[in-house]
Design an enzyme around this catalytic site. Structure first.
Site, PDB file in Angstrom:
ATOM      1  N   GLU A 279      29.585 109.633  88.411  1.00 58.06           N
ATOM      2  CA  GLU A 279      29.014 109.917  89.727  1.00 58.06           C
ATOM      3  C   GLU A 279      28.149 111.149  89.575  1.00 58.06           C
ATOM      4  O   GLU A 279      28.645 112.238  89.266  1.00 58.06           O
ATOM      5  CB  GLU A 279      30.077 110.176  90.791  1.00 58.06           C
ATOM      6  CG  GLU A 279      29.436 110.295  92.171  1.00 58.06           C
ATOM      7  CD  GLU A 279      30.157 111.222  93.118  1.00 58.06           C
ATOM      8  OE1 GLU A 279      29.485 112.115  93.706  1.00 58.06           O
ATOM      9  OE2 GLU A 279      31.375 111.092  93.265  1.00 58.06           O
TER      10      GLU A 279
ATOM     11  N   CYS B 161      28.169 116.420  96.894  1.00 60.22           N
ATOM     12  CA  CYS B 161      27.191 115.484  96.333  1.00 60.22           C
ATOM     13  C   CYS B 161      26.675 114.509  97.376  1.00 60.22           C
ATOM     14  O   CYS B 161      25.546 114.023  97.267  1.00 60.22           O
ATOM     15  CB  CYS B 161      27.817 114.703  95.177  1.00 60.22           C
ATOM     16  SG  CYS B 161      28.317 115.709  93.773  1.00 60.22           S
TER      17      CYS B 161
END
Length: 496
Positions: free
Chosen positions: A257, A291
């Protein structure tokens, strides 16, 4: 940073093969409280020899652990949940001291981590195989699912507890052993804390191993260790590309990720109250160091001015300051380099023609030199090419970009190499669904904001935002493999 969870040596020890050991070099890395700028702990600076010892222990322990019945592995993960909840107050304190997490961040981290561990506890009983008919008479085909082996977890500093948990807990539940390398900025809550928590369970020695150290010194050895079968990484795209490349040399499975540049699209007929509620949370929770936080607000020109004015009011109403203050919402940025890069983006954006509506500087803290607390910042008149919009600024910064048509909004949202998360507010739900389906991103949330993570729902990014999928069955497939076993029940005829 001494509390009930720490070892006798504080946090100055690695966790290898079920033992707390000093690093080979004896060198340490200081952990600084971002609010006070004081050193609160020292952790070992591991060497490649320490890394090798961790993988040796993991490889030795994995076979026996993987052979344990599902109920046994489930029990250990359930014990972990109980231990974490019993020590939740101490964990919130650790997150505050190490990464500047305000109370809401610490409490949310525990909730999400518990959710991931709870989902992981169900995985051992879901590792089911399949049966397939054969084209060969008298043959039976059985497909069995088993653990990959040794899973490497390289975790980030921003939400270290839950972003480590989402990989560590399911990997262990599926019968793998783990080597956990936390970020240098969060070596305790992203790493050593897991040793302390699992030590209070019945997990056998060697199944979890934690090594702390500088990425420049041990990162490549961790990412490319020959004993590693899966590398689960969360962090920047640049580093993730490097880690993935090294892992690939050993044919380890990458689960990455990476970065994001997430858009919050608001149409002309959107409910602005709801859109602004989502915008405020999605931009400013944990100082925007998420994020999947909002990186760009893309707002229809008919409601643009009102949206900007109200977002400014919301930003200026947020309590800023030390994470040690109970009322603080926006606390410190993790370090100077992150702060300075972010403020440079703001300055460059203003120089390019945007308007600084509020913020753009730091908040003074009593007794603290060089404060890391950045004011909640709103920029108007932004275009997609400006620095605060085209870069992942990773801070409490809200660039607001106008649009006139839905097609233009989608073009702006998709004008990035990233595709991690996003959100859209629209009065007409069909329009909202249409926008969501056309946004090129792994996750989109309608009439909400981009920061969502539910352990039973697959989570992945596209493009420069990553490869592989976390959560539930999707991540179970990343950390397990299928073996084909055939049984020839009848005598088989061969051509020679």
């Amino acid at each position: 940073m001494q509390n009930d969870l720490a070892t006798d040596a504080g946090w100055n020890a690695l966790y290898v093969d079920g033992e707390w050991t000093s690093g080979e070099s004896g060198e340490t890395i200081s952990v600084e409280d971002p609010s006070t700028r004081e050193t609160v702990a020292e952790v070992p600076a591991a060497t490649e020899a320490d890394v090798d010892a961790a993988y040796e222990a993991a490889a030795a322990a994995q076979h026996e652990w993987g052979a344990q019945p599902p109920a046994r592995r489930q029990e250990v993960v359930q014990q972990l949940i109980g231990v974490m909840q019993d020590n939740s107050d101490e964990i919130v304190e650790l997150l505050r001291d190490e990464v500047g997490g305000a109370s809401i961040m610490g409490e949310t981290s525990i909730q999400i981590a518990a959710d991931h561990a709870s989902e992981a506890a169900t995985l051992p009983r879901r590792m089911k195989g399949e049966y397939a008919d054969s084209n060969i008479p008298g043959k039976e085909n059985i497909l069995r699912r088993g653990p990959k082996g040794v899973v490497t977890v390289i975790s980030p500093w921003n939400f270290p507890l839950n972003l480590s948990m989402r990989a560590v807990a399911p990997a262990i539940a599926a019968g793998n052993s783990v080597v956990l390398k936390p970020s240098t900025e969060a070596p305790i809550t992203g790493g050593l804390l897991f040793g302390a928590l699992f030590e209070m369970t019945d997990l056998p020695p060697g199944v979890l191993n934690v090594v702390t150290g500088r990425g420049s010194e041990i990162g490549d050895r961790v990412a490319g260790h020959p004993e590693s079968d899966v590398v689960a990484f969360t962090g920047s795209t640049e580093v993730g590309q490097h880690v993935s490349g090294i892992a690939g040399e050993n044919l380890a499975v990458p689960a990455m990720e990476l970065g994001g540049n997430n858009a919050h699209v608001v149409t002309a007929d959107a409910d602005l109250d709801r859109a602004l509620d989502g915008a405020t949370f999605g931009s400013f929770v944990h100082q925007g160091q998420v994020c999947i936080s909002i990186n760009r607000h893309i707002v229809h020109e008919d409601v643009y001015d009102e949206y900007v004015d109200r977002l400014v009011d919301r930003a200026e109403s947020l309590a800023t300051g030390s994470a040690h203050e109970a009322e603080t919402i926006v606390g410190p940025i993790i370090n100077e380099s992150q702060r300075d890069e972010m403020l440079d983006y703001v300055e460059e954006t203003v120089d390019a023609g945007a308007t600084l509506e509020t913020g753009g500087g730091t908040v003074d803290l009593d007794g603290v030199d060089d404060s890391l607390v950045v004011e909640p910042t709103v920029l108007s008149g932004v275009t997609n090419e400006m620095a605060a919009a085209c870069n992942e600024h990773f801070g409490p910064v809200a660039p607001v970009i106008p649009f006139s048509t839905v097609d233009e909004a989608i073009a702006i949202a998709n004008d990035t190499e990233y595709g991690l998360s996003g959100s859209v507010h629209a009065g007409d739900l069909d329009v909202g669904i249409d926008i969501a389906e056309r946004m090129e991103t792994g996750n989109v949330h309608i009439n909400d904001q981009p920061i969502n993570d539910e352990a039973h729902v697959p989570f992945s990014g596209i493009g420069a935002s990553g490869v592989g999928t976390y959560n539930s069955d999707a991540f179970l497939h990343e950390v397990t493999e299928t073996k084909w076993i055939s049984i020839q029940h009848e005598e088989r005829e061969y051509p020679f």
